[in-house]
Every structure is written in C-alpha cells, then in structure tokens.
Design an enzyme around this catalytic site. Structure first.
Site, PDB file in Angstrom:
ATOM      1  N   LYS A 171      36.962  48.794  58.073  1.00  0.00           N
ATOM      2  CA  LYS A 171      36.950  49.516  56.797  1.00  0.00           C
ATOM      3  C   LYS A 171      35.590  49.373  56.125  1.00  0.00           C
ATOM      4  O   LYS A 171      35.012  50.356  55.632  1.00  0.00           O
ATOM      5  CB  LYS A 171      38.072  48.993  55.883  1.00  0.00           C
ATOM      6  CG  LYS A 171      39.462  49.409  56.367  1.00  0.00           C
ATOM      7  CD  LYS A 171      40.605  48.723  55.619  1.00  0.00           C
ATOM      8  CE  LYS A 171      41.945  49.125  56.235  1.00  0.00           C
ATOM      9  NZ  LYS A 171      43.117  48.506  55.625  1.00  0.00           N
ATOM     10  N   GLN A 183      44.159  43.535  51.707  1.00  0.00           N
ATOM     11  CA  GLN A 183      44.747  43.722  53.034  1.00  0.00           C
ATOM     12  C   GLN A 183      46.096  43.002  53.124  1.00  0.00           C
ATOM     13  O   GLN A 183      46.232  41.857  52.713  1.00  0.00           O
ATOM     14  CB  GLN A 183      43.773  43.196  54.104  1.00  0.00           C
ATOM     15  CG  GLN A 183      44.185  43.473  55.544  1.00  0.00           C
ATOM     16  CD  GLN A 183      44.200  44.959  55.910  1.00  0.00           C
ATOM     17  OE1 GLN A 183      43.522  45.770  55.289  1.00  0.00           O
ATOM     18  NE2 GLN A 183      44.982  45.309  56.912  1.00  0.00           N
ATOM     19  N   ASP A 234      44.838  52.447  48.208  1.00  0.00           N
ATOM     20  CA  ASP A 234      45.884  52.346  49.238  1.00  0.00           C
ATOM     21  C   ASP A 234      47.117  53.169  48.861  1.00  0.00           C
ATOM     22  O   ASP A 234      47.960  53.459  49.706  1.00  0.00           O
ATOM     23  CB  ASP A 234      46.347  50.884  49.356  1.00  0.00           C
ATOM     24  CG  ASP A 234      45.726  50.164  50.540  1.00  0.00           C
ATOM     25  OD1 ASP A 234      45.474  50.815  51.566  1.00  0.00           O
ATOM     26  OD2 ASP A 234      45.517  48.938  50.426  1.00  0.00           O
TER      27      ASP A 234
END
Ligand code: GUN
Length: 287
Positions: A54, A98, A121
């Site tokens: 990422k 994460q 997200d």
C-alpha cells in the site's frame, strides 16, 4: 470448448492508477499532496506485506504516505491517541489501520475513532451506514474494486442473480450491498450454508470471499457465469491460490478472475482512489 474471458485486474488497475497519478499531479499544482497514514500493529507477516504494498503504491502514484509500525503490545489507548493525532493532521487525507488487530484491542473502537471523512477503508459505521442507505461515502476497497472490474468488462448487474460467498465486514457484507444497489438479486452464503452448490448453480454472478482454497468449482456453476475470486490463500504446498478451483471454473464460466492478477491489484487501486478523492474534497472545500 468453453470460451472464458479472464478478467485482467492488472490491466484495469493500470488504467485507473494512471488517472490517480494525473489527478494527484493536478493537486500538486495547487500545493496539495494527497496523504495516507497507515498503521500496522504487531508483526503478522501477511499484514506487513499488504501494508508495504500500500505504501509503495502511494509513492508510485504521487501520494504521500506514512507508516506507523507499532509493537504487538501497543495498548488500545496508545493506538486511539495516535489516531486522534492523525485525525487532526491536515496533511493526512486518509487513515488506514491494518486488520486484524491483536486480540487485546477492540477493533470496533479503533475504527470508530477514525474521522469518517478520512476513513478511506470505508469501515466506519458512518460509511457503512452510508453504503446501506445509498448516501455518498467511502466504499470498502475490495468490493468496490470488484464493481470496477465488472464495469471495465461491461458486465451488467441489474436484473442478474448474484451469490456472495462470505459474510465478512471487509468484503462479503459490503459486496452484497454494492450488488444490491446495482440492481442484482443477491443471495449471501457462508460457512453455515448447507448446500452451497444449490445457490451457485442458479447464479449469473458469483463472488467468493471465504479465505479457503477450492470452495467453488466448475460443477457448482451455471454455464457462462461470472466468477470473481477474492481469495488469497496458500495451499498445503505453500502455493498461492484463490478460493475457487480456477481450471474447472474456466471450463464452465463466461468470465473469471485469476489469482494473482484479478481482484488483488484492485484493492490497493481503490485505496489510492479513495485517498485522492478525500484530498480533492478537502481542497474543494478550502481552496
Ligand atoms: N485486512 C485485510 N484487508 C484489509 C483492508 O482492506 N483494509 C484493512 N485496513 N485491513 C485489511
């Protein structure tokens, strides 16, 4: 011989990422660098790889990114404090923690601490609720990436029967909502579904997001079905595999995504898109 079209997620990603780069360059011209802050807690090796990819993708497409690698024994209070700092930081347009988080941390609390307008997200209840009710908000990257793949191949969704296998908050549930919003009749199957094939045999579109090899094979499909494999697993020999038995699926399906090279690259692409859009929104509000 069945004619299957292999959906090329690398190619679709390349096109979308080029657009990200040019829109990021337009922001640079007005003095704004889109910024993503990534937090990784603990040392799960798979998560470390995802996070590294990422950050790397940001660098390659004109976004700034920071990575906080916090030890596994980080307390919930420490993590929440860091999120609050990032919420206040005007250089940060997107915040990603994460998952999964270590057991002692309540992931709901952590996600709810992220400012919804920075939740790239799309996991905050405000964004989940927006998706549920058809309001604008960040859409979770993997299911949104699946929608972009279908769009890139001109696959119509309205009026189709879709089966989503898996009911996770990250993929299965938001995937269901996106397909429903697009006009599909959606059935959600999961580990407690007694006979998966009964459902998949009737489906025009099957999305599998379970995290286990060979959950779906060609015998479980209607001829010409569209099969989207969200899985990324290692089999007994350590070989990378998706959730579907690709060879037998290709004998029956009309379209299928490979692993790797299907959905995988789209997740990061949509993260770049969400972060860029967040930066564009802030810039439009405070030019
Ligand atoms: N873990 C697995 N997939 C994801 C994702 O898309 N976002 C975050 N934050 N964690 C994940």
């Amino acid at each position: 011989m069945n004619q299957v079209t292999i959906i090329d997620g690398v190619a679709v990603s390349r096109t979308l990422r080029q657009e990200v780069s040019s829109r990021a360059a337009a922001l640079h011209k007005v003095g704004v660098v889109p910024g993503l802050a990534v937090i990784l807690v603990g040392d799960d090796p798979a998560s470390a790889v995802y996070v590294r990819n990422k950050v790397k993708a940001c660098e390659e497409h004109g976004l700034h990114s920071t990575l906080d690698r916090l030890p596994a024994d980080t307390t919930e209070i420490e993590l929440l404090a860091r999120i609050h700092e990032l919420n206040e930081d005007v250089r940060v347009h997107g915040i990603l923690v994460q998952l999964p988080l270590p057991q002692h941390i309540d992931s709901h609390k952590v996600i709810e601490a992220i400012a919804p307008e920075k939740d790239v997200d799309g996991f905050h209840v405000a964004n989940v609720g927006a998706l549920m009710t058809g309001k604008a908000g960040f859409k979770p990257c993997t299911p949104n990436g699946v929608m972009k793949l279908l769009e890139a191949y001109d696959i119509s969704i309205s009026g189709k029967r879709a089966v989503v296998v898996g009911r996770s908050n990250i993929v299965g549930k938001p995937m269901t909502m996106l397909l429903l919003e697009a006009g599909a009749t959606v059935t959600v199957c999961h580990s407690k579904t007694p006979d998966l094939a009964v459902h998949t045999k009737d489906a025009d579109i099957v999305v599998v997001a379970v995290g286990k090899c060979n959950v779906l094979n060609g015998a479980m499909l209607k001829p010409g079905a569209i099969v989207i494999d969200v899985g990324m697993n290692r089999n007994g020999e350590g070989k990378l595999c998706g959730d579907v038995h690709f060879a037998s699926v290709c004998d029956v399906a009309g379209y299928a995504t490979p692993v790797p090279g299907g959905v995988g690259p789209m997740t990061i692409t949509m993260l770049l898109v969400n972060t860029l859009e967040s930066a564009e929104r802030v810039t439009a509000q405070h030019p």
